[in-house]
Design a protein around this motif. Structure first.
Motif, PDB file in Angstrom:
ATOM      1  N   LEU A   1       0.701  -1.142  -0.055  1.00 13.28           N
ATOM      2  CA  LEU A   1       0.050   0.105   0.092  1.00 13.28           C
ATOM      3  C   LEU A   1       0.919   1.088  -0.064  1.00 13.28           C
ATOM      4  N   ALA A   2       1.964   1.336   0.782  1.00 12.36           N
ATOM      5  CA  ALA A   2       2.857   2.369   0.920  1.00 12.36           C
ATOM      6  C   ALA A   2       3.595   2.588  -0.449  1.00 12.36           C
ATOM      7  N   ASN A   3       3.910   1.630  -1.101  1.00  8.08           N
ATOM      8  CA  ASN A   3       4.574   2.038  -2.286  1.00  8.08           C
ATOM      9  C   ASN A   3       3.602   2.244  -3.415  1.00  8.08           C
ATOM     10  N   THR A   4       2.324   2.037  -3.581  1.00  5.40           N
ATOM     11  CA  THR A   4       1.365   2.223  -4.490  1.00  5.40           C
ATOM     12  C   THR A   4       1.200   3.764  -4.324  1.00  5.40           C
ATOM     13  N   ILE A   5       0.799   3.979  -3.051  1.00  7.28           N
ATOM     14  CA  ILE A   5       0.389   5.464  -2.715  1.00  7.28           C
ATOM     15  C   ILE A   5       1.547   6.430  -3.119  1.00  7.28           C
ATOM     16  N   ALA A   6       2.823   6.059  -2.957  1.00  9.62           N
ATOM     17  CA  ALA A   6       4.163   6.855  -2.999  1.00  9.62           C
ATOM     18  C   ALA A   6       4.040   7.163  -4.385  1.00  9.62           C
ATOM     19  N   LYS A   7       3.831   6.182  -5.399  1.00  7.77           N
ATOM     20  CA  LYS A   7       3.829   6.504  -6.626  1.00  7.77           C
ATOM     21  C   LYS A   7       2.902   7.644  -7.112  1.00  7.77           C
ATOM     22  N   ARG A   8       2.105   7.821  -6.349  1.00  8.73           N
ATOM     23  CA  ARG A   8       1.172   9.238  -6.823  1.00  8.73           C
ATOM     24  C   ARG A   8       1.392  10.238  -5.658  1.00  8.73           C
ATOM     25  N   SER A   9       2.376  11.117  -6.095  1.00  8.78           N
ATOM     26  CA  SER A   9       2.573  11.877  -5.031  1.00  8.78           C
ATOM     27  C   SER A   9       1.607  12.895  -4.597  1.00  8.78           C
ATOM     28  N   ARG A  10       0.797  13.404  -5.563  1.00 11.48           N
ATOM     29  CA  ARG A  10      -0.370  14.188  -5.004  1.00 11.48           C
ATOM     30  C   ARG A  10      -1.155  13.500  -3.997  1.00 11.48           C
ATOM     31  N   ILE A  11      -1.506  12.265  -4.240  1.00 10.42           N
ATOM     32  CA  ILE A  11      -2.127  11.521  -3.280  1.00 10.42           C
ATOM     33  C   ILE A  11      -1.594  11.453  -1.930  1.00 10.42           C
ATOM     34  N   ALA A  12      -0.372  11.018  -1.949  1.00 10.13           N
ATOM     35  CA  ALA A  12       0.662  10.766  -0.844  1.00 10.13           C
ATOM     36  C   ALA A  12       0.596  12.160   0.058  1.00 10.13           C
ATOM     37  N   GLU A  13       0.755  13.455  -0.627  1.00  9.21           N
ATOM     38  CA  GLU A  13       0.857  14.722   0.042  1.00  9.21           C
ATOM     39  C   GLU A  13      -0.510  15.402   0.343  1.00  9.21           C
ATOM     40  N   SER A  14      -1.641  15.075  -0.358  1.00 10.37           N
ATOM     41  CA  SER A  14      -2.862  15.940   0.030  1.00 10.37           C
ATOM     42  C   SER A  14      -4.006  15.124   0.807  1.00 10.37           C
ATOM     43  N   THR A  15      -3.698  13.669   0.692  1.00  9.90           N
ATOM     44  CA  THR A  15      -4.870  12.820   1.249  1.00  9.90           C
ATOM     45  C   THR A  15      -4.550  12.371   2.672  1.00  9.90           C
ATOM     46  N   THR A  16      -5.564  12.466   3.489  1.00  5.87           N
ATOM     47  CA  THR A  16      -5.404  11.953   4.862  1.00  5.87           C
ATOM     48  C   THR A  16      -6.079  10.330   4.633  1.00  5.87           C
ATOM     49  N   ILE A  17      -5.119   9.485   5.028  1.00  2.00           N
ATOM     50  CA  ILE A  17      -5.332   8.121   5.134  1.00  2.00           C
ATOM     51  C   ILE A  17      -5.687   7.578   6.461  1.00  2.00           C
ATOM     52  N   VAL A  18      -6.781   7.061   6.608  1.00  2.00           N
ATOM     53  CA  VAL A  18      -7.293   6.330   7.770  1.00  2.00           C
ATOM     54  C   VAL A  18      -7.508   4.715   7.766  1.00  2.00           C
TER      55      VAL A  18
END
Length: 182
Positions: A1-18
């Motif tokens: 999950l971490a690697n998948t999200i890290a590939k999408r920098s906008r999601i990694a920077e602007s999303t709150t993951i619960v």
């Protein structure tokens, strides 16, 4: 999950993951309500994402005047297993509507005996649904469903797996849409 999200920098920077633990996750036990996942299990995700929140099970999220409750327990399966009269297994839709109605009208997330769902009584208040939330999400292994009872939408998004199915919830409407990643 971490690697998948890290590939999408906008999601990694602007999303709150619960992250809400489920009944099969490590270190949380089978008694409900459950504590959040230990930080040691999500440190890689926290390093790659700006904001990670470790929620309990159930978790409540407030968004403006709306409240969302997420409860990761395979309730429909447990209800089927604890019925006095065994249900017809082909009637998933009817059973899911009955489950939604039961939970909302009882105002409690766990309409089962202690033998089927052990509850930590000193934390039972976390399982109560008063006032009713706008959305109650109960991810389950059965087919996806959405039912409305007393202005509370009860939804099962189904399994997020190989078929890439998920739900979108629009709080303003409120409206649930089932979708799939192509």
């Amino acid at each position: 999950l971490a690697n998948t999200i890290a590939k999408r920098s906008r999601i990694a920077e602007s999303t709150t993951i619960v992250l809400v633990p489920g009944e099969n996750d490590a270190c949380v036990g089978k008694v409900i309500p459950q504590h959040p996942l230990p930080k040691s299990l999500v440190s890689k995700l926290e390093n790659k994402c700006r904001k990670v929140v470790l929620g309990s099970n159930p978790s409540r999220i407030a968004f403006g005047s709306k409240e969302f409750v997420f409860f990761r327990v395979d309730l429909l399966h447990r209800v089927r297993a604890n019925c006095v009269k065994p249900p017809n297994m082909d009637e998933t839709t009817v059973l899911s509507e009955t489950l939604a109605k039961t939970i909302v009208e009882q105002g409690h997330l766990c309409p089962l005996p202690l033998s089927a769902a052990p509850v930590a009584w000193n934390r039972d208040h976390a399982l109560r649904l008063a006032p009713l939330p706008t959305l109650l999400c109960i991810p389950d292994k059965c087919e996806p469903y959405s039912w409305s009872q007393h202005e509370c939408t009860v939804v099962n998004p189904g399994l997020f797996g190989p078929d890439g199915s998920f739900i979108s919830f629009y709080a303003k409407a409120p409206d649930v849409q089932f979708a799939q990643i192509d």
